[in-house]
Design a protein around this motif. Structure first.
Motif, PDB file in Angstrom:
ATOM      1  N   ALA A   1       0.833  -1.202   0.000  1.00  0.00           N
ATOM      2  CA  ALA A   1       0.000   0.000   0.000  1.00  0.00           C
ATOM      3  C   ALA A   1       0.868   1.253   0.000  1.00  0.00           C
ATOM      4  O   ALA A   1       0.551   2.256  -0.651  1.00  0.00           O
ATOM      5  CB  ALA A   1      -0.932  -0.005   1.205  1.00  0.00           C
ATOM      6  N   LEU A   2       1.984   1.207   0.741  1.00  0.00           N
ATOM      7  CA  LEU A   2       2.886   2.358   0.775  1.00  0.00           C
ATOM      8  C   LEU A   2       3.480   2.608  -0.602  1.00  0.00           C
ATOM      9  O   LEU A   2       3.549   3.757  -1.059  1.00  0.00           O
ATOM     10  CB  LEU A   2       4.000   2.113   1.793  1.00  0.00           C
ATOM     11  N   VAL A   3       3.910   1.550  -1.264  1.00  0.00           N
ATOM     12  CA  VAL A   3       4.469   1.697  -2.617  1.00  0.00           C
ATOM     13  C   VAL A   3       3.446   2.331  -3.543  1.00  0.00           C
ATOM     14  O   VAL A   3       3.768   3.229  -4.338  1.00  0.00           O
ATOM     15  CB  VAL A   3       4.935   0.332  -3.166  1.00  0.00           C
ATOM     16  N   ALA A   4       2.188   1.890  -3.445  1.00  0.00           N
ATOM     17  CA  ALA A   4       1.145   2.438  -4.309  1.00  0.00           C
ATOM     18  C   ALA A   4       0.941   3.928  -4.047  1.00  0.00           C
ATOM     19  O   ALA A   4       0.790   4.732  -4.980  1.00  0.00           O
ATOM     20  CB  ALA A   4      -0.164   1.674  -4.104  1.00  0.00           C
ATOM     21  N   GLU A   5       0.935   4.330  -2.779  1.00  0.00           N
ATOM     22  CA  GLU A   5       0.746   5.739  -2.441  1.00  0.00           C
ATOM     23  C   GLU A   5       1.931   6.588  -2.917  1.00  0.00           C
ATOM     24  O   GLU A   5       1.754   7.694  -3.428  1.00  0.00           O
ATOM     25  CB  GLU A   5       0.570   5.904  -0.924  1.00  0.00           C
ATOM     26  N   ILE A   6       3.136   6.063  -2.741  1.00  0.00           N
ATOM     27  CA  ILE A   6       4.319   6.809  -3.172  1.00  0.00           C
ATOM     28  C   ILE A   6       4.353   6.906  -4.698  1.00  0.00           C
ATOM     29  O   ILE A   6       4.669   7.958  -5.270  1.00  0.00           O
ATOM     30  CB  ILE A   6       5.605   6.142  -2.638  1.00  0.00           C
ATOM     31  N   ARG A   7       4.025   5.792  -5.363  1.00  0.00           N
ATOM     32  CA  ARG A   7       4.023   5.781  -6.819  1.00  0.00           C
ATOM     33  C   ARG A   7       3.073   6.822  -7.388  1.00  0.00           C
ATOM     34  O   ARG A   7       3.328   7.426  -8.442  1.00  0.00           O
ATOM     35  CB  ARG A   7       3.645   4.392  -7.325  1.00  0.00           C
ATOM     36  N   SER A   8       1.978   7.052  -6.685  1.00  0.00           N
ATOM     37  CA  SER A   8       1.003   8.034  -7.158  1.00  0.00           C
ATOM     38  C   SER A   8       1.529   9.458  -7.067  1.00  0.00           C
ATOM     39  O   SER A   8       0.972  10.374  -7.674  1.00  0.00           O
ATOM     40  CB  SER A   8      -0.282   7.925  -6.325  1.00  0.00           C
ATOM     41  N   GLY A   9       2.604   9.646  -6.284  1.00  0.00           N
ATOM     42  CA  GLY A   9       3.155  10.978  -6.097  1.00  0.00           C
ATOM     43  C   GLY A   9       2.437  11.789  -5.035  1.00  0.00           C
ATOM     44  O   GLY A   9       2.765  12.959  -4.817  1.00  0.00           O
ATOM     45  N   ARG A  10       1.481  11.170  -4.346  1.00  0.00           N
ATOM     46  CA  ARG A  10       0.668  11.905  -3.377  1.00  0.00           C
ATOM     47  C   ARG A  10       1.420  12.163  -2.073  1.00  0.00           C
ATOM     48  O   ARG A  10       1.220  13.184  -1.429  1.00  0.00           O
ATOM     49  CB  ARG A  10      -0.614  11.114  -3.094  1.00  0.00           C
ATOM     50  N   ILE A  11       2.269  11.218  -1.660  1.00  0.00           N
ATOM     51  CA  ILE A  11       3.000  11.363  -0.402  1.00  0.00           C
ATOM     52  C   ILE A  11       4.478  11.062  -0.630  1.00  0.00           C
ATOM     53  O   ILE A  11       4.887  10.590  -1.699  1.00  0.00           O
ATOM     54  CB  ILE A  11       2.448  10.433   0.707  1.00  0.00           C
ATOM     55  N   TRP A  12       5.267  11.341   0.408  1.00  0.00           N
ATOM     56  CA  TRP A  12       6.690  11.048   0.421  1.00  0.00           C
ATOM     57  C   TRP A  12       6.964  10.060   1.547  1.00  0.00           C
ATOM     58  O   TRP A  12       6.127   9.861   2.423  1.00  0.00           O
ATOM     59  CB  TRP A  12       7.501  12.330   0.660  1.00  0.00           C
ATOM     60  N   ALA A  13       8.162   9.463   1.516  1.00  0.00           N
ATOM     61  CA  ALA A  13       8.517   8.538   2.602  1.00  0.00           C
ATOM     62  C   ALA A  13      10.028   8.498   2.797  1.00  0.00           C
ATOM     63  O   ALA A  13      10.797   8.666   1.847  1.00  0.00           O
ATOM     64  CB  ALA A  13       7.994   7.137   2.325  1.00  0.00           C
ATOM     65  N   VAL A  14      10.409   8.289   4.053  1.00  0.00           N
ATOM     66  CA  VAL A  14      11.795   7.991   4.427  1.00  0.00           C
ATOM     67  C   VAL A  14      11.734   6.639   5.124  1.00  0.00           C
ATOM     68  O   VAL A  14      11.132   6.511   6.192  1.00  0.00           O
ATOM     69  CB  VAL A  14      12.384   9.060   5.366  1.00  0.00           C
ATOM     70  N   VAL A  15      12.324   5.624   4.524  1.00  0.00           N
ATOM     71  CA  VAL A  15      12.182   4.249   5.001  1.00  0.00           C
ATOM     72  C   VAL A  15      13.561   3.670   5.319  1.00  0.00           C
ATOM     73  O   VAL A  15      14.395   3.507   4.423  1.00  0.00           O
ATOM     74  CB  VAL A  15      11.473   3.377   3.936  1.00  0.00           C
ATOM     75  N   ASP A  16      13.781   3.375   6.589  1.00  0.00           N
ATOM     76  CA  ASP A  16      15.050   2.769   7.008  1.00  0.00           C
ATOM     77  C   ASP A  16      14.889   1.285   7.322  1.00  0.00           C
ATOM     78  O   ASP A  16      15.879   0.578   7.457  1.00  0.00           O
ATOM     79  CB  ASP A  16      15.586   3.506   8.251  1.00  0.00           C
ATOM     80  N   VAL A  17      13.642   0.824   7.455  1.00  0.00           N
ATOM     81  CA  VAL A  17      13.365  -0.580   7.770  1.00  0.00           C
ATOM     82  C   VAL A  17      12.263  -1.088   6.856  1.00  0.00           C
ATOM     83  O   VAL A  17      11.295  -0.377   6.566  1.00  0.00           O
ATOM     84  CB  VAL A  17      12.945  -0.753   9.246  1.00  0.00           C
TER      85      VAL A  17
END
Length: 339
Positions: free
Chosen positions: A258-274
């Motif tokens: 779900a996170l990948v889908a949201e990021i792919r849409s360009g709607r949100i950003w993420a910083v993922v260390d784990v």
């Protein structure tokens, strides 16, 4: 009264040289009878069994094997475990609690670099460093300083809302660090009461309310049955347009697809260390998404930061040999709410 207990190092071989400087190793030898050249990551070998038989204090680190009933039977004198790392859930078993073994962990010391990483990520996310870097690199031409405000009118940390999910040792440090910024801080943690919140000066809120209101959401909850997938597809959809999700806790807290889908849409950003799995497959989209900063579990103690964990372990060993209680004991009743 001070006494000099037998101690044993149980961790990944080679880690001891990163945890302890030569000066620290000298201090270790003063506090306890220990063979610093004997580092155990397998309790079934002959040398390990011989060492366990006389061990009173186990100094553990990453890759310490589980201390199950069979291991404890071979260690009749064991009274304490000092963990020179964070979580003890990987090696402290129910048998340890039944035996009454004292346990302490350097989780608080390890929380320091995680909080530092998180603070940096919050500041850089709101400053829109990633997209501006990409734009600057792709155009390779001069820009007027106002261009960036035109491209990202919401950029900056002034009066932003930061949501902290999990008022853990890391979450608490992040909240205190944010005191230096002109931001509003919201906290969600079902274990924190209103009296504690008032004393700490934090604003408690519901999880959905925090997600919907925050410009940056930072995860600091432990991985449990209750928290697994807490950032679900539905909850991720509640995030504001342009908001950033930071995860330095555990990958299991987030529905990764779900996170990948949201990021792919360009709607949100993420910083993922784990992530889950800890290293994503080679063909994972996580490696390619432009509005995602992906790092390989580096927020915790690494490099010179490991010496802080070693110093912590020696301080707790000094407490033990002096007959003082551990400064930061781990209690069985708290396991459900800690990492």
């Amino acid at each position: 009264m001070n006494h000099r207990p037998h101690a044993l190092l149980a961790m990944r071989p080679g880690l001891e040289m990163k945890l302890f400087t030569p000066t620290a190793l000298n201090r270790l030898g003063t506090l306890a009878a220990v063979d610093a050249a004997l580092v155990i990551d397998n309790f079934t070998t002959g040398p390990a069994r011989e060492a366990l038989a006389r061990t009173e204090v186990l100094i553990s680190g990453w890759d310490c094997p589980p201390l199950d009933a069979e291991v404890l039977e071979a260690a009749p004198r064991l009274r304490a475990v000092i963990h020179a790392a964070g979580s003890v859930k990987h090696h402290i078993t129910e048998a340890c609690w039944e035996r009454g073994i004292e346990v302490t962990s350097a989780a608080g010391a390890n929380a320091i670099p995680v909080a530092e990483y998180t603070l940096a990520a919050i500041i850089l996310a709101n400053k829109r460093v990633l997209p501006i870097q990409d734009h600057y690199r792709s155009t390779r031409r001069p820009h007027d300083w106002m261009d960036w405000s035109t491209l990202h009118p919401e950029m900056g940390n002034y009066r932003k809302t930061i949501g902290i999910i999990g008022y853990s040792q890391v979450g608490r440090r992040v909240a205190r660090m944010l005191d230096s910024l002109d931001v509003e801080v919201l906290v969600h943690d079902p274990y924190v009461g209103l009296a504690e919140a008032r004393q700490a000066g934090i604003t408690l809120t519901g999880l959905d309310e925090l997600v919907a209101a925050s410009d940056v959401i930072s995860l600091h909850a432990p991985s449990t049955q209750e928290t697994r997938g807490m950032m679900s597809r539905r909850r991720l959809a509640l995030m504001k347009e342009g908001a950033t999700l930071i995860n330095t806790s555990r990958g299991a807290l987030v529905d990764q697809d779900a996170l990948v889908a949201e990021i792919r849409s360009g709607r949100i950003w993420a910083v993922v260390d784990v992530t889950e799995p800890e290293t994503p497959p080679a063909d994972s989209e996580l490696y390619e998404l432009p509005n995602l900063l992906l790092t390989p579990h580096i927020a915790g103690s690494l490099g010179g930061e490991l010496r802080r964990l070693g110093d912590y372990a020696l301080d707790e060993l000094a407490n033990y040999v002096s007959g003082r209680p551990f400064a930061n004991p781990v209690l069985a009743r708290e396991l459900a709410r800690i990492a």
